[in-house]
Design a protein around this motif. Structure first.
Motif, PDB file in Angstrom:
ATOM      1  N   ARG A 195      -1.291   4.833  59.175  1.00  0.00           N
ATOM      2  CA  ARG A 195      -1.007   6.106  59.830  1.00  0.00           C
ATOM      3  C   ARG A 195      -2.206   6.570  60.645  1.00  0.00           C
ATOM      4  NH1 ARG A 195      -0.155   9.652  55.567  1.00  0.00           N
ATOM      5  NH2 ARG A 195       1.777   8.564  55.189  1.00  0.00           N
ATOM      6  N   ARG A 196      -3.397   6.428  60.065  1.00  0.00           N
ATOM      7  CA  ARG A 196      -4.615   6.822  60.778  1.00  0.00           C
ATOM      8  C   ARG A 196      -4.815   5.940  62.010  1.00  0.00           C
ATOM      9  NH1 ARG A 196      -7.733   7.438  56.652  1.00  0.00           N
ATOM     10  NH2 ARG A 196      -8.207   5.246  56.407  1.00  0.00           N
ATOM     11  N   HIS A 197      -4.598   4.636  61.862  1.00  0.00           N
ATOM     12  CA  HIS A 197      -4.763   3.695  62.974  1.00  0.00           C
ATOM     13  C   HIS A 197      -3.734   3.985  64.067  1.00  0.00           C
ATOM     14  CE1 HIS A 197      -4.307  -0.161  65.123  1.00  0.00           C
ATOM     15  NE2 HIS A 197      -5.616  -0.190  64.991  1.00  0.00           N
ATOM     16  N   ASP A 198      -2.481   4.221  63.666  1.00  0.00           N
ATOM     17  CA  ASP A 198      -1.443   4.530  64.651  1.00  0.00           C
ATOM     18  C   ASP A 198      -1.759   5.816  65.390  1.00  0.00           C
ATOM     19  OD1 ASP A 198      -0.112   2.267  63.913  1.00  0.00           O
ATOM     20  OD2 ASP A 198       1.445   3.293  62.745  1.00  0.00           O
ATOM     21  N   SER A 199      -2.283   6.783  64.676  1.00  0.00           N
ATOM     22  CA  SER A 199      -2.645   8.048  65.308  1.00  0.00           C
ATOM     23  C   SER A 199      -3.767   7.841  66.322  1.00  0.00           C
ATOM     24  CB  SER A 199      -3.079   9.051  64.240  1.00  0.00           C
ATOM     25  OG  SER A 199      -3.534  10.231  64.833  1.00  0.00           O
ATOM     26  N   MET A 200      -4.762   7.036  65.945  1.00  0.00           N
ATOM     27  CA  MET A 200      -5.873   6.773  66.861  1.00  0.00           C
ATOM     28  C   MET A 200      -5.390   5.983  68.076  1.00  0.00           C
ATOM     29  SD  MET A 200      -8.813   5.939  64.006  1.00  0.00           S
ATOM     30  CE  MET A 200      -9.863   5.104  65.140  1.00  0.00           C
ATOM     31  N   THR A 201      -4.495   5.024  67.868  1.00  0.00           N
ATOM     32  CA  THR A 201      -3.967   4.233  68.969  1.00  0.00           C
ATOM     33  C   THR A 201      -3.159   5.111  69.918  1.00  0.00           C
ATOM     34  OG1 THR A 201      -3.853   2.305  67.518  1.00  0.00           O
ATOM     35  CG2 THR A 201      -2.546   2.222  69.538  1.00  0.00           C
ATOM     36  N   ALA A 202      -2.334   5.973  69.359  1.00  0.00           N
ATOM     37  CA  ALA A 202      -1.534   6.861  70.207  1.00  0.00           C
ATOM     38  C   ALA A 202      -2.435   7.785  71.021  1.00  0.00           C
ATOM     39  CB  ALA A 202      -0.580   7.679  69.341  1.00  0.00           C
ATOM     40  N   THR A 203      -3.486   8.287  70.412  1.00  0.00           N
ATOM     41  CA  THR A 203      -4.424   9.153  71.131  1.00  0.00           C
ATOM     42  C   THR A 203      -5.128   8.380  72.243  1.00  0.00           C
ATOM     43  OG1 THR A 203      -4.763  10.418  69.106  1.00  0.00           O
ATOM     44  CG2 THR A 203      -6.399  10.688  70.837  1.00  0.00           C
ATOM     45  N   ALA A 204      -5.523   7.147  71.954  1.00  0.00           N
ATOM     46  CA  ALA A 204      -6.202   6.332  72.964  1.00  0.00           C
ATOM     47  C   ALA A 204      -5.263   6.016  74.132  1.00  0.00           C
ATOM     48  CB  ALA A 204      -6.719   5.036  72.346  1.00  0.00           C
ATOM     49  N   VAL A 205      -4.018   5.651  73.828  1.00  0.00           N
ATOM     50  CA  VAL A 205      -3.055   5.348  74.888  1.00  0.00           C
ATOM     51  C   VAL A 205      -2.790   6.594  75.728  1.00  0.00           C
ATOM     52  CG1 VAL A 205      -0.613   4.766  75.295  1.00  0.00           C
ATOM     53  CG2 VAL A 205      -1.979   3.400  73.713  1.00  0.00           C
ATOM     54  N   GLU A 206      -2.660   7.711  75.073  1.00  0.00           N
ATOM     55  CA  GLU A 206      -2.433   8.961  75.792  1.00  0.00           C
ATOM     56  C   GLU A 206      -3.618   9.295  76.699  1.00  0.00           C
ATOM     57  OE1 GLU A 206      -1.663  13.679  74.756  1.00  0.00           O
ATOM     58  OE2 GLU A 206      -1.460  12.171  73.196  1.00  0.00           O
ATOM     59  N   SER A 207      -4.825   9.103  76.181  1.00  0.00           N
ATOM     60  CA  SER A 207      -6.021   9.391  76.991  1.00  0.00           C
ATOM     61  C   SER A 207      -6.115   8.457  78.194  1.00  0.00           C
ATOM     62  CB  SER A 207      -7.283   9.255  76.139  1.00  0.00           C
ATOM     63  OG  SER A 207      -7.278  10.199  75.106  1.00  0.00           O
ATOM     64  N   VAL A 208      -5.869   7.167  77.979  1.00  0.00           N
ATOM     65  CA  VAL A 208      -5.927   6.202  79.085  1.00  0.00           C
ATOM     66  C   VAL A 208      -4.857   6.528  80.124  1.00  0.00           C
ATOM     67  CG1 VAL A 208      -5.524   3.769  79.674  1.00  0.00           C
ATOM     68  CG2 VAL A 208      -7.015   4.354  77.756  1.00  0.00           C
ATOM     69  N   GLY A 209      -3.656   6.868  79.672  1.00  0.00           N
ATOM     70  CA  GLY A 209      -2.587   7.244  80.598  1.00  0.00           C
ATOM     71  C   GLY A 209      -2.951   8.479  81.402  1.00  0.00           C
ATOM     72  N   LEU A 210      -3.555   9.451  80.753  1.00  0.00           N
ATOM     73  CA  LEU A 210      -3.965  10.668  81.453  1.00  0.00           C
ATOM     74  C   LEU A 210      -5.028  10.355  82.505  1.00  0.00           C
ATOM     75  CD1 LEU A 210      -3.623  13.734  81.612  1.00  0.00           C
ATOM     76  CD2 LEU A 210      -5.398  13.949  79.883  1.00  0.00           C
ATOM     77  N   TRP A 211      -5.985   9.481  82.142  1.00  0.00           N
ATOM     78  CA  TRP A 211      -7.018   9.086  83.108  1.00  0.00           C
ATOM     79  C   TRP A 211      -6.393   8.362  84.300  1.00  0.00           C
ATOM     80  CZ3 TRP A 211     -11.877  10.349  83.961  1.00  0.00           C
ATOM     81  CH2 TRP A 211     -12.596  10.956  82.939  1.00  0.00           C
ATOM     82  N   LEU A 212      -5.449   7.485  84.040  1.00  0.00           N
ATOM     83  CA  LEU A 212      -4.793   6.761  85.139  1.00  0.00           C
ATOM     84  C   LEU A 212      -4.034   7.714  86.054  1.00  0.00           C
ATOM     85  CD1 LEU A 212      -3.467   3.545  83.362  1.00  0.00           C
ATOM     86  CD2 LEU A 212      -5.366   3.737  84.985  1.00  0.00           C
ATOM     87  N   VAL A 213      -3.334   8.669  85.450  1.00  0.00           N
ATOM     88  CA  VAL A 213      -2.600   9.644  86.262  1.00  0.00           C
ATOM     89  C   VAL A 213      -3.574  10.473  87.093  1.00  0.00           C
ATOM     90  CG1 VAL A 213      -1.201  11.745  86.105  1.00  0.00           C
ATOM     91  CG2 VAL A 213      -0.572   9.723  84.788  1.00  0.00           C
ATOM     92  N   CYS A 214      -4.705  10.823  86.511  1.00  0.00           N
ATOM     93  CA  CYS A 214      -5.698  11.612  87.250  1.00  0.00           C
ATOM     94  C   CYS A 214      -6.366  10.788  88.354  1.00  0.00           C
ATOM     95  CB  CYS A 214      -6.756  12.161  86.302  1.00  0.00           C
ATOM     96  SG  CYS A 214      -6.135  13.448  85.203  1.00  0.00           S
TER      97      CYS A 214
END
Length: 166
Positions: A88-107
């Motif tokens: 659960r902790r790993h999935d949460s960290m992965t989801a946060t990382a994917v979200e951050s990378v996606g946000l950077w790409l959109v920006c």
């Protein structure tokens, strides 16, 4: 007084001696029977106590085995709980990382598009003219740049009127 003492002693001896002598055979037999019955009861009680002791020991072993099994199951359950918590902790960290990378790409996407547009405007007019001439030759009915003998692109004399000035 002396005669009373003797009488009492004599009377005691006379009463006690026949009791002791006369009842000895009967008393011994009753005592032996009573001792045998007591011994039999004692043996039965001892056997019963031994049997109960064996049963209690067997039950204690069963309880210890059940406790050991419960301990093993508890340890397995704890390991599974830890695994789920880690996942659960790993999935949460992965989801946060994917979200951050996606946000950077959109920006960064508008910045990248702007950079590409600015870079294209920096191309020289000669490159643009050359591309235009090649495209016109490619779509014309009689291409002049492509010859059948060499099967390669070769620039021929381009009329100066078709080339725009720089």
């Amino acid at each position: 007084m002396l005669s009373t003492r003797i009488n009492r002693r004599t009377l005691g001896a006379v009463v006690l001696v026949p009791m002791m002598i006369g009842c000895t055979k009967d008393t011994d037999r009753r005592l032996v029977e009573m001792a045998n019955r007591h011994e039999q009861r004692q043996a039965a009680q001892t056997e019963q106590a031994n049997m109960l002791h064996r049963e209690v020991t067997a039950m204690q072993r069963e309880v210890q085995l059940e406790r050991a099994e419960l301990g093993i199951q508890r340890d397995l359950l704890e390991a599974e709980r830890r695994s789920f918590a880690t996942k659960r902790r790993h999935d949460s960290m992965t989801a946060t990382a994917v979200e951050s990378v996606g946000l950077w790409l959109v920006c960064l996407l508008p910045v990248g598009v702007s950079w590409l547009l600015l870079r294209q405007s920096e191309r020289s007019a000669t490159d643009t003219t050359l591309i235009d001439v090649m495209l016109e030759d490619f779509i014309s009915n009689k291409p002049t740049l492509l010859t059948k003998s060499t099967d390669s692109l070769r620039l021929r004399d381009v009329e100066p009127s078709t080339v725009p000035p720089e």
